[in-house]
Write a protein that holds these residues in place. Structure first.
Motif, mmCIF file in Angstrom:
data_model
loop_
_atom_site.group_PDB
_atom_site.id
_atom_site.type_symbol
_atom_site.label_atom_id
_atom_site.label_comp_id
_atom_site.label_asym_id
_atom_site.label_seq_id
_atom_site.Cartn_x
_atom_site.Cartn_y
_atom_site.Cartn_z
ATOM 1 N N SER A 77 0.849 -1.186 0.000
ATOM 2 C CA SER A 77 0.000 0.000 0.000
ATOM 3 C C SER A 77 0.885 1.235 0.000
ATOM 4 N N ALA A 78 0.412 2.283 -0.634
ATOM 5 C CA ALA A 78 1.180 3.523 -0.743
ATOM 6 C C ALA A 78 0.226 4.701 -0.652
ATOM 7 N N ARG A 79 0.811 5.870 -0.422
ATOM 8 C CA ARG A 79 0.023 7.099 -0.322
ATOM 9 C C ARG A 79 0.751 8.213 -1.047
ATOM 10 N N LEU A 80 0.004 8.986 -1.835
ATOM 11 C CA LEU A 80 0.556 10.181 -2.453
ATOM 12 C C LEU A 80 0.550 11.315 -1.439
ATOM 13 N N ASP A 81 1.317 12.354 -1.692
ATOM 14 C CA ASP A 81 1.378 13.437 -0.712
ATOM 15 C C ASP A 81 0.094 14.260 -0.663
ATOM 16 N N ASP A 82 -0.849 14.006 -1.607
ATOM 17 C CA ASP A 82 -2.155 14.667 -1.519
ATOM 18 C C ASP A 82 -3.158 13.817 -0.745
ATOM 19 N N GLY A 83 -2.696 12.697 -0.187
ATOM 20 C CA GLY A 83 -3.535 11.853 0.654
ATOM 21 C C GLY A 83 -4.167 10.664 -0.044
ATOM 22 N N ARG A 84 -4.115 10.591 -1.364
ATOM 23 C CA ARG A 84 -4.723 9.467 -2.064
ATOM 24 C C ARG A 84 -3.974 8.174 -1.778
ATOM 25 N N ARG A 85 -4.737 7.089 -1.580
ATOM 26 C CA ARG A 85 -4.157 5.788 -1.283
ATOM 27 C C ARG A 85 -4.158 4.917 -2.534
ATOM 28 N N ILE A 86 -3.162 4.047 -2.619
ATOM 29 C CA ILE A 86 -2.984 3.182 -3.778
ATOM 30 C C ILE A 86 -2.637 1.790 -3.288
ATOM 31 N N ALA A 87 -3.201 0.764 -3.922
ATOM 32 C CA ALA A 87 -2.821 -0.622 -3.673
ATOM 33 C C ALA A 87 -1.909 -1.082 -4.802
ATOM 34 N N LEU A 88 -0.911 -1.905 -4.464
ATOM 35 C CA LEU A 88 0.044 -2.360 -5.474
ATOM 36 C C LEU A 88 0.425 -3.821 -5.241
ATOM 37 N N CYS A 89 0.944 -4.434 -6.293
ATOM 38 C CA CYS A 89 1.528 -5.769 -6.224
ATOM 39 C C CYS A 89 2.783 -5.739 -7.070
ATOM 40 N N SER A 90 3.844 -6.383 -6.596
ATOM 41 C CA SER A 90 5.118 -6.371 -7.316
ATOM 42 C C SER A 90 5.698 -7.776 -7.320
ATOM 43 N N PHE A 91 6.206 -8.207 -8.475
ATOM 44 C CA PHE A 91 6.746 -9.565 -8.594
ATOM 45 C C PHE A 91 7.714 -9.628 -9.770
ATOM 46 N N ARG A 92 8.485 -10.701 -9.817
ATOM 47 C CA ARG A 92 9.413 -10.935 -10.922
ATOM 48 C C ARG A 92 8.806 -11.900 -11.924
ATOM 49 N N ARG A 93 8.965 -11.576 -13.200
ATOM 50 C CA ARG A 93 8.507 -12.454 -14.276
ATOM 51 C C ARG A 93 9.261 -12.082 -15.538
ATOM 52 N N GLU A 94 9.700 -13.078 -16.308
ATOM 53 C CA GLU A 94 10.393 -12.838 -17.577
ATOM 54 C C GLU A 94 11.611 -11.923 -17.397
ATOM 55 N N GLN A 95 12.379 -12.148 -16.328
ATOM 56 C CA GLN A 95 13.593 -11.368 -16.022
ATOM 57 C C GLN A 95 13.320 -9.878 -15.791
ATOM 58 N N HIS A 96 12.113 -9.569 -15.356
ATOM 59 C CA HIS A 96 11.743 -8.182 -15.089
ATOM 60 C C HIS A 96 11.034 -8.073 -13.742
#
Length: 209
Positions: free
Chosen positions: A179-198
């Motif tokens: 989870s992340a937040r912008l400095d204007d207060g908006r919240r964001i959900a994220l997912c991060s993973f490795r695939r295809e050498q990226h």
């Protein structure tokens, strides 16, 4: 392989592979040669790369709904706007060396970024993109992974790199998602993973506020 052959090579990623992804997201990857592989000039290559990205999203939309009634709008450098059967469809694209990634959802804003996992980056870059409260918190994350998380978040909000990455504050990172937040207060959900050498990072409008 030529551009057309690679356009037909398509890898779909689903929430079953990565439980942190919501079920309404579809993610696709498509191999694509670099300009140095083809020997093309920058302008010609950029046109083909842009066409390939649109082709990827069209194929994903067709797979999602079984229709070819897909329209994509937006100038280069802007967040694309898509319609399927006349209804808005949330989409985003990312281009990296020899690969293109796309994400779409019928119900929420999305963003995607991918970078080669072996990309060399400096300590100075890491210090420029970290929010002051992240310096110790993100010690265990690779700098390229952090970059993709933050760029995906900025592409989600439509700003791209016009907003400094350090203005995106990653609040937590777990296998279940980020989870992340912008400095204007908006919240964001994220997912991060490795695939295809990226490293691949995806951002979306969260169910929470």
């Amino acid at each position: 392989m030529n551009h057309q052959e690679l356009t037909n090579s398509y890898i779909r990623i689903t929430y079953r592979d990565y439980p942190c992804l919501p079920k309404d997201l579809q993610i696709g990857l498509m191999p694509f040669p670099s300009r140095f592989d083809t020997g093309e000039n920058a302008l010609s290559f950029r046109v083909k790369e842009r066409q390939a990205g649109r082709s990827l999203l069209r194929r994903m939309a067709n797979e999602e709904s079984g229709t070819s009634d897909f329209r994509l709008e937006g100038r280069e450098g802007e967040k694309p706007v898509a319609y399927m059967k006349g209804k808005p469809l949330f989409v985003n694209l990312s281009h990296a060396e020899r690969i293109i990634g796309g994400v779409l959802s019928k119900v929420r804003e999305v963003g995607i970024d991918l970078e080669a996992s072996d990309r060399n980056v400096s300590n100075e870059l890491r210090s420029r993109i970290l929010h002051p409260e992240e310096v110790k918190q993100l010690n265990d994350l690779d700098t390229v992974q952090i970059w993709t998380l933050k760029e995906a978040a900025l592409k989600w909000c439509g700003s791209g790199l016009r907003i400094a990455m350090k203005r995106v504050h990653i609040l937590n990172h777990e296998d279940s998602g980020v989870s992340a937040r912008l400095d204007d207060g908006r919240r964001i959900a994220l997912c991060s993973f490795r695939r295809e050498q990226h490293w691949i990072s995806v951002a979306w409008t969260p169910d929470f506020t």
